[in-house]
Motif scaffolding. Structure first.
Motif, short mmCIF file in Angstrom:
data_model
loop_
_atom_site.label_atom_id
_atom_site.label_comp_id
_atom_site.label_asym_id
_atom_site.label_seq_id
_atom_site.Cartn_x
_atom_site.Cartn_y
_atom_site.Cartn_z
N LYS A 40 0.85 -1.20 0.00
CA LYS A 40 0.00 0.00 0.00
C LYS A 40 0.88 1.24 0.00
O LYS A 40 1.83 1.34 0.78
CB LYS A 40 -0.91 0.02 1.22
CG LYS A 40 -1.84 1.24 1.27
CD LYS A 40 -2.86 1.14 2.40
CE LYS A 40 -2.21 1.36 3.74
NZ LYS A 40 -3.23 1.45 4.83
N VAL A 41 0.55 2.18 -0.90
CA VAL A 41 1.30 3.43 -1.01
C VAL A 41 0.30 4.58 -0.84
O VAL A 41 -0.78 4.57 -1.44
CB VAL A 41 2.00 3.54 -2.38
CG1 VAL A 41 2.87 4.79 -2.43
CG2 VAL A 41 2.83 2.30 -2.66
N ILE A 42 0.67 5.57 -0.06
CA ILE A 42 -0.17 6.75 0.15
C ILE A 42 0.39 7.89 -0.69
O ILE A 42 1.58 8.24 -0.57
CB ILE A 42 -0.21 7.16 1.63
CG1 ILE A 42 -0.66 5.99 2.51
CG2 ILE A 42 -1.12 8.37 1.83
CD1 ILE A 42 -2.05 5.49 2.19
N ASP A 43 -0.44 8.46 -1.56
CA ASP A 43 0.04 9.56 -2.40
C ASP A 43 -0.04 10.89 -1.65
O ASP A 43 -0.43 10.94 -0.48
CB ASP A 43 -0.73 9.62 -3.74
CG ASP A 43 -2.21 9.97 -3.55
OD1 ASP A 43 -2.58 10.58 -2.54
OD2 ASP A 43 -3.01 9.61 -4.43
N HIS A 44 0.34 11.98 -2.33
CA HIS A 44 0.40 13.28 -1.65
C HIS A 44 -0.98 13.87 -1.39
O HIS A 44 -1.09 14.89 -0.73
CB HIS A 44 1.25 14.26 -2.48
CG HIS A 44 0.74 14.49 -3.87
ND1 HIS A 44 0.97 13.59 -4.89
CD2 HIS A 44 0.02 15.50 -4.41
CE1 HIS A 44 0.41 14.04 -6.00
NE2 HIS A 44 -0.17 15.19 -5.74
N HIS A 45 -2.04 13.21 -1.89
CA HIS A 45 -3.41 13.62 -1.55
C HIS A 45 -3.95 12.83 -0.37
O HIS A 45 -5.08 13.06 0.05
CB HIS A 45 -4.34 13.43 -2.76
CG HIS A 45 -4.00 14.28 -3.93
ND1 HIS A 45 -4.15 15.65 -3.94
CD2 HIS A 45 -3.50 13.95 -5.16
CE1 HIS A 45 -3.78 16.13 -5.11
NE2 HIS A 45 -3.38 15.13 -5.87
N GLY A 46 -3.17 11.88 0.13
CA GLY A 46 -3.63 11.04 1.22
C GLY A 46 -4.43 9.84 0.77
O GLY A 46 -4.99 9.12 1.60
N GLN A 47 -4.46 9.58 -0.53
CA GLN A 47 -5.19 8.44 -1.05
C GLN A 47 -4.29 7.21 -1.09
O GLN A 47 -3.10 7.30 -1.36
CB GLN A 47 -5.71 8.73 -2.46
CG GLN A 47 -6.76 9.82 -2.51
CD GLN A 47 -7.26 10.06 -3.92
OE1 GLN A 47 -6.51 9.87 -4.89
NE2 GLN A 47 -8.50 10.49 -4.07
N ALA A 48 -4.91 6.06 -0.83
CA ALA A 48 -4.16 4.80 -0.82
C ALA A 48 -4.16 4.16 -2.20
O ALA A 48 -5.19 4.15 -2.89
CB ALA A 48 -4.75 3.84 0.20
N HIS A 49 -3.01 3.66 -2.60
CA HIS A 49 -2.87 2.92 -3.85
C HIS A 49 -2.25 1.56 -3.52
O HIS A 49 -1.38 1.46 -2.66
CB HIS A 49 -1.98 3.67 -4.84
CG HIS A 49 -2.48 5.03 -5.19
ND1 HIS A 49 -3.20 5.28 -6.35
CD2 HIS A 49 -2.38 6.22 -4.54
CE1 HIS A 49 -3.51 6.56 -6.39
NE2 HIS A 49 -3.04 7.15 -5.32
#
Length: 205
Positions: free
Chosen positions: A154-163
């Motif tokens: 799981k990776v969190i982007d700079h918008h706080g969304q999980a990928h």
């Protein structure tokens, strides 16, 4: 005048006007279909150039573009029929009149759509490119990532969304276990390669 709009020579333009009003009502009540993303990751081709010329290659929502086109078509058609009536005493047949209005209206709409795209507020989006996940840290959710055996992370982007991505260690002999975090350093297709976050032990001198 209203009765004239219901006669066959004016029907295409009356129908176009009604569709335009209907789309406007849909937008007003907040049921618009939203923004049509026409951007691609590949290099521009002839199709992209045509879309840009039509005013669809930027940030203008497709319904706004369609409303503008319908407006140009309607105004052009009504003006043409009124002009022909004044000059010859009768309007054009609806088929040729609609074809001519569509051609002229499309040309006029290129300027109108591009003008609207410049003055409309830009759409804010939290959509990120896959490459934006590079240089961010991911946490392995299950399994152990080895070369040739990726694990789900799981990776969190700079918008706080999980990928959720599949990753392997960047180094051939490295492993990244469940719960460990790692820095994503490169990508091949949909597969990411990462360097595990482990403290470096210092040997006493």
């Amino acid at each position: 005048m209203f009765a004239q709009l219901l006669t066959p020579p004016y029907i295409p333009f009356t129908f176009s006007f009604l569709i335009m009003v209907g789309i406007g009502l849909i937008e007003v009540v907040g049921l618009g279909l939203g923004h049509l993303d026409l951007d691609g990751d590949g290099p521009p081709d002839a199709g992209d150039s045509v879309l840009a010329w039509l005013g669809l290659g930027g940030e203008l929502p497709v319904l706004i573009w369609l409303t503008s086109l319908l407006g140009c078509f309607t105004v052009t058609g009504l003006a043409a029929q009124q002009t022909m009536t004044a000059l010859s005493g009768a309007p054009l047949h609806p088929g040729p009149a609609a074809a001519a209005a569509l051609l002229i209206g499309t040309v006029l709409n290129t300027s109108a759509a591009n003008g609207l795209a410049r003055v409309m507020p830009r759409f804010e989006s939290t959509v990120v490119s896959t490459d934006d996940l590079l240089r961010r840290r991911g946490t392995v959710l299950e399994g152990t990532a080895r070369r040739g055996f990726p694990a789900r992370a799981k990776v969190i982007d700079h918008h706080g969304q999980a990928h959720f991505v599949m990753l392997e260690p960047h180094e051939d002999d490295d492993t990244i276990g469940t719960g460990e975090s790692a820095l994503l350093v490169r990508r091949e297709g949909k597969l990411f390669f990462a360097m595990a976050d482990r403290p470096t032990s210092l040997n006493p001198i």
